[in-house]
Motif scaffolding. Sequence first.
Motif, PDB file in Angstrom:
ATOM      1  N   GLU A  55      80.712  34.805  25.623  1.00 34.75           N
ATOM      2  CA  GLU A  55      80.827  33.342  25.694  1.00 34.75           C
ATOM      3  C   GLU A  55      79.494  32.683  25.331  1.00 34.75           C
ATOM      4  O   GLU A  55      79.458  31.671  24.628  1.00 34.75           O
ATOM      5  N   ARG A  56      78.398  33.269  25.779  1.00 33.54           N
ATOM      6  CA  ARG A  56      77.080  32.715  25.435  1.00 33.54           C
ATOM      7  C   ARG A  56      76.809  32.847  23.938  1.00 33.54           C
ATOM      8  O   ARG A  56      76.156  31.993  23.332  1.00 33.54           O
ATOM      9  N   ALA A  57      77.295  33.927  23.346  1.00 25.68           N
ATOM     10  CA  ALA A  57      77.122  34.097  21.900  1.00 25.68           C
ATOM     11  C   ALA A  57      77.816  32.970  21.148  1.00 25.68           C
ATOM     12  O   ALA A  57      77.285  32.441  20.158  1.00 25.68           O
ATOM     13  N   LEU A  58      79.002  32.599  21.616  1.00 21.01           N
ATOM     14  CA  LEU A  58      79.718  31.498  20.964  1.00 21.01           C
ATOM     15  C   LEU A  58      78.956  30.182  21.093  1.00 21.01           C
ATOM     16  O   LEU A  58      79.053  29.308  20.221  1.00 21.01           O
ATOM     17  N   GLU A  59      78.180  30.030  22.168  1.00 21.21           N
ATOM     18  CA  GLU A  59      77.408  28.810  22.364  1.00 21.21           C
ATOM     19  C   GLU A  59      76.117  28.825  21.545  1.00 21.21           C
ATOM     20  O   GLU A  59      75.747  27.806  20.954  1.00 21.21           O
ATOM     21  N   ARG A  60      75.455  29.963  21.510  1.00 19.51           N
ATOM     22  CA  ARG A  60      74.086  29.986  20.989  1.00 19.51           C
ATOM     23  C   ARG A  60      73.986  30.385  19.519  1.00 19.51           C
ATOM     24  O   ARG A  60      73.085  29.938  18.817  1.00 19.51           O
ATOM     25  N   TRP A  61      74.845  31.276  19.052  1.00 17.10           N
ATOM     26  CA  TRP A  61      74.697  31.742  17.674  1.00 17.10           C
ATOM     27  C   TRP A  61      74.901  30.622  16.653  1.00 17.10           C
ATOM     28  O   TRP A  61      74.197  30.603  15.639  1.00 17.10           O
ATOM     29  N   PRO A  62      75.811  29.658  16.889  1.00 17.16           N
ATOM     30  CA  PRO A  62      75.890  28.559  15.917  1.00 17.16           C
ATOM     31  C   PRO A  62      74.599  27.758  15.847  1.00 17.16           C
ATOM     32  O   PRO A  62      74.249  27.215  14.800  1.00 17.16           O
ATOM     33  N   ARG A  63      73.886  27.675  16.960  1.00 16.95           N
ATOM     34  CA  ARG A  63      72.650  26.894  16.995  1.00 16.95           C
ATOM     35  C   ARG A  63      71.447  27.707  16.540  1.00 16.95           C
ATOM     36  O   ARG A  63      70.628  27.257  15.738  1.00 16.95           O
ATOM     37  N   ASP A  64      71.347  28.956  17.021  1.00 15.63           N
ATOM     38  CA  ASP A  64      70.152  29.760  16.775  1.00 15.63           C
ATOM     39  C   ASP A  64      70.307  30.719  15.598  1.00 15.63           C
ATOM     40  O   ASP A  64      69.334  31.325  15.161  1.00 15.63           O
ATOM     41  N   GLY A  65      71.537  30.884  15.114  1.00 13.76           N
ATOM     42  CA  GLY A  65      71.771  31.878  14.063  1.00 13.76           C
ATOM     43  C   GLY A  65      72.239  33.200  14.657  1.00 13.76           C
ATOM     44  O   GLY A  65      71.972  33.510  15.820  1.00 13.76           O
ATOM     45  N   VAL A  66      72.940  33.967  13.841  1.00 13.24           N
ATOM     46  CA  VAL A  66      73.436  35.268  14.297  1.00 13.24           C
ATOM     47  C   VAL A  66      72.263  36.247  14.353  1.00 13.24           C
ATOM     48  O   VAL A  66      71.518  36.375  13.380  1.00 13.24           O
ATOM     49  N   PRO A  67      72.059  36.898  15.478  1.00 16.56           N
ATOM     50  CA  PRO A  67      70.927  37.839  15.560  1.00 16.56           C
ATOM     51  C   PRO A  67      71.093  38.998  14.592  1.00 16.56           C
ATOM     52  O   PRO A  67      72.202  39.339  14.185  1.00 16.56           O
ATOM     53  N   ASP A  68      69.978  39.595  14.244  1.00 13.92           N
ATOM     54  CA  ASP A  68      70.023  40.729  13.316  1.00 13.92           C
ATOM     55  C   ASP A  68      70.784  41.904  13.912  1.00 13.92           C
ATOM     56  O   ASP A  68      71.391  42.684  13.187  1.00 13.92           O
ATOM     57  N   ARG A  69      70.729  42.052  15.225  1.00 10.07           N
ATOM     58  CA  ARG A  69      71.426  43.156  15.908  1.00 10.07           C
ATOM     59  C   ARG A  69      72.319  42.536  16.989  1.00 10.07           C
ATOM     60  O   ARG A  69      71.944  42.469  18.166  1.00 10.07           O
ATOM     61  N   PRO A  70      73.498  42.098  16.579  1.00 10.50           N
ATOM     62  CA  PRO A  70      74.373  41.400  17.557  1.00 10.50           C
ATOM     63  C   PRO A  70      74.690  42.244  18.785  1.00 10.50           C
ATOM     64  O   PRO A  70      74.742  41.714  19.906  1.00 10.50           O
ATOM     65  N   GLY A  71      74.904  43.537  18.599  1.00  9.01           N
ATOM     66  CA  GLY A  71      75.236  44.386  19.738  1.00  9.01           C
ATOM     67  C   GLY A  71      74.112  44.446  20.748  1.00  9.01           C
ATOM     68  O   GLY A  71      74.339  44.369  21.968  1.00  9.01           O
ATOM     69  N   ALA A  72      72.873  44.569  20.260  1.00  4.62           N
ATOM     70  CA  ALA A  72      71.730  44.617  21.169  1.00  4.62           C
ATOM     71  C   ALA A  72      71.579  43.288  21.903  1.00  4.62           C
ATOM     72  O   ALA A  72      71.272  43.258  23.100  1.00  4.62           O
ATOM     73  N   TRP A  73      71.817  42.172  21.173  1.00  6.90           N
ATOM     74  CA  TRP A  73      71.721  40.847  21.809  1.00  6.90           C
ATOM     75  C   TRP A  73      72.751  40.733  22.931  1.00  6.90           C
ATOM     76  O   TRP A  73      72.439  40.287  24.040  1.00  6.90           O
ATOM     77  N   LEU A  74      73.979  41.131  22.643  1.00  2.00           N
ATOM     78  CA  LEU A  74      75.041  41.028  23.645  1.00  2.00           C
ATOM     79  C   LEU A  74      74.747  41.911  24.857  1.00  2.00           C
ATOM     80  O   LEU A  74      74.942  41.503  26.006  1.00  2.00           O
ATOM     81  N   THR A  75      74.278  43.121  24.595  1.00  2.00           N
ATOM     82  CA  THR A  75      73.993  44.043  25.699  1.00  2.00           C
ATOM     83  C   THR A  75      72.855  43.527  26.565  1.00  2.00           C
ATOM     84  O   THR A  75      72.938  43.546  27.805  1.00  2.00           O
ATOM     85  N   THR A  76      71.791  43.043  25.924  1.00  2.00           N
ATOM     86  CA  THR A  76      70.662  42.513  26.688  1.00  2.00           C
ATOM     87  C   THR A  76      71.077  41.302  27.506  1.00  2.00           C
ATOM     88  O   THR A  76      70.708  41.165  28.683  1.00  2.00           O
ATOM     89  N   THR A  77      71.869  40.422  26.902  1.00  2.00           N
ATOM     90  CA  THR A  77      72.334  39.233  27.624  1.00  2.00           C
ATOM     91  C   THR A  77      73.178  39.622  28.834  1.00  2.00           C
ATOM     92  O   THR A  77      73.023  39.068  29.927  1.00  2.00           O
ATOM     93  N   ALA A  78      74.072  40.589  28.642  1.00  2.00           N
ATOM     94  CA  ALA A  78      74.915  41.021  29.758  1.00  2.00           C
ATOM     95  C   ALA A  78      74.079  41.673  30.855  1.00  2.00           C
ATOM     96  O   ALA A  78      74.330  41.463  32.051  1.00  2.00           O
ATOM     97  N   ARG A  79      73.109  42.467  30.456  1.00  2.00           N
ATOM     98  CA  ARG A  79      72.272  43.133  31.464  1.00  2.00           C
ATOM     99  C   ARG A  79      71.444  42.118  32.243  1.00  2.00           C
ATOM    100  O   ARG A  79      71.254  42.245  33.462  1.00  2.00           O
ATOM    101  N   HIS A  80      70.910  41.096  31.541  1.00  2.00           N
ATOM    102  CA  HIS A  80      70.163  40.051  32.254  1.00  2.00           C
ATOM    103  C   HIS A  80      71.070  39.295  33.225  1.00  2.00           C
ATOM    104  O   HIS A  80      70.670  38.957  34.335  1.00  2.00           O
TER     105      HIS A  80
END
Length: 447
Positions: A55-80
Amino acid sequence: MTDRTDGADGADRSRAARAAVAAAWPEEWGRVVAAVIGQTGDWDLAEECAQDAFERALERWPRDGVPDRPGAWLTTTARHRALDVLRRRSNEARKLREAARLEPDARHVAEPAEEVVAGQAAAADADAVPDDRLRLIFTCCHPALPRAAQVALTLRSLTGLTTAEIARAFLVPESTMAQRLTRAKGKIRHAGIPFRVPPREVLPERTGAVLAVLYLLFNAGYAGGADGLDQRRVTAEAIRLARLLAGLLPDDPEPAGLLALMLLHDARAAARTDARGDLVPLEEQDRSRWDRRRIDEGLTALDAALAVRRPGPYQVQAAIAACHASAARPDDTDWPQIALLYGELARFAPGPVVELNRAVAVAMADGPAAGLPLVEALAEVPALRGYHLLPATRADLLRRLGRHGEAAAAYREALRLAPTAAERRFLENRALHSERMPGAPTSPPAP
């Protein structure tokens, strides 16, 4: 990170972000859930945090751009997110103790979140290999859990299917499936089942269950057992996990055999139904629609497995599938070889369903009159009572023998037992066709 000022306007970035999230879901859901389970040991929290990350990816990626490693971004966000939840729980527990003026009881109060995470951080790195998802598979397939719970938990944890979707796949009420999943998670938690791939010395006794669950997972999608189930997503996940397992257990030929079996079946997926969604029998399928790349990959995997010279049930089933996939026309199918292979399969995995399939192969190789007695002998087997493919097979052989009246009755019996709408439509059409043939009764038998 993709440059925000690369000329793409906001609408383009938004579309690109949504597409990236959609693409990441099937690939990364299981990885993210597995990483948080490894971090916290809490299955429900892991699913909650994975959902929050997407859900955070849907909010932030349109604004900040798709990260180079989407899986790592999602995993780090979930762990935080998990860390925040654990920290909040810890603070709440401390405040409760202070309010009650009680001394902390180490047996009942959660450890501070940082200590929990620090103690398990090594196992929680989502980028580590072997894959966290493999740990999750082996945890779901722990022998303490019944097979139905193993499959349901694997589906829920690795594919992100909802409880309602899984319930439809198993043809049970949603409340029943919810209870099954809750009990399985509770058993893992209370029994202290470790989140890890078991030691190498016990792998053989666990690998069989893992292979069985992966094949059931594949069949849940391939057989179309439920309307509304995202079938392609489920079969794709099963194939990917089988590929992963085959790569991690190269000395065991059975994972490669299972991978070959799935690929060879999946290669025919596009030709199995017509434009209306009705089933198309194998001999009537348009073979030009079979996926040749899938077939080639499956045959290569099967050759690699057979080269080890330790045959097993999945390799034999893959060899049977290869006989079908290698036949350019239905008449080219090597049915005598398939009948022999079913005999070999019965040696590894004896059972009435295998015998039923062998009877079909005998009928195709030597004629329906040779197969019919074998099928009718199985009518007395208790395990096949209520199994719709037994009367359906008998009906087909009777039809081929021109005994249309008996065939129509058998099709009607199969129709009453068939579990899916597509199968019921197919059997209804066959029953109606048989009833119109000379020698059939003027009206169908009463249901």
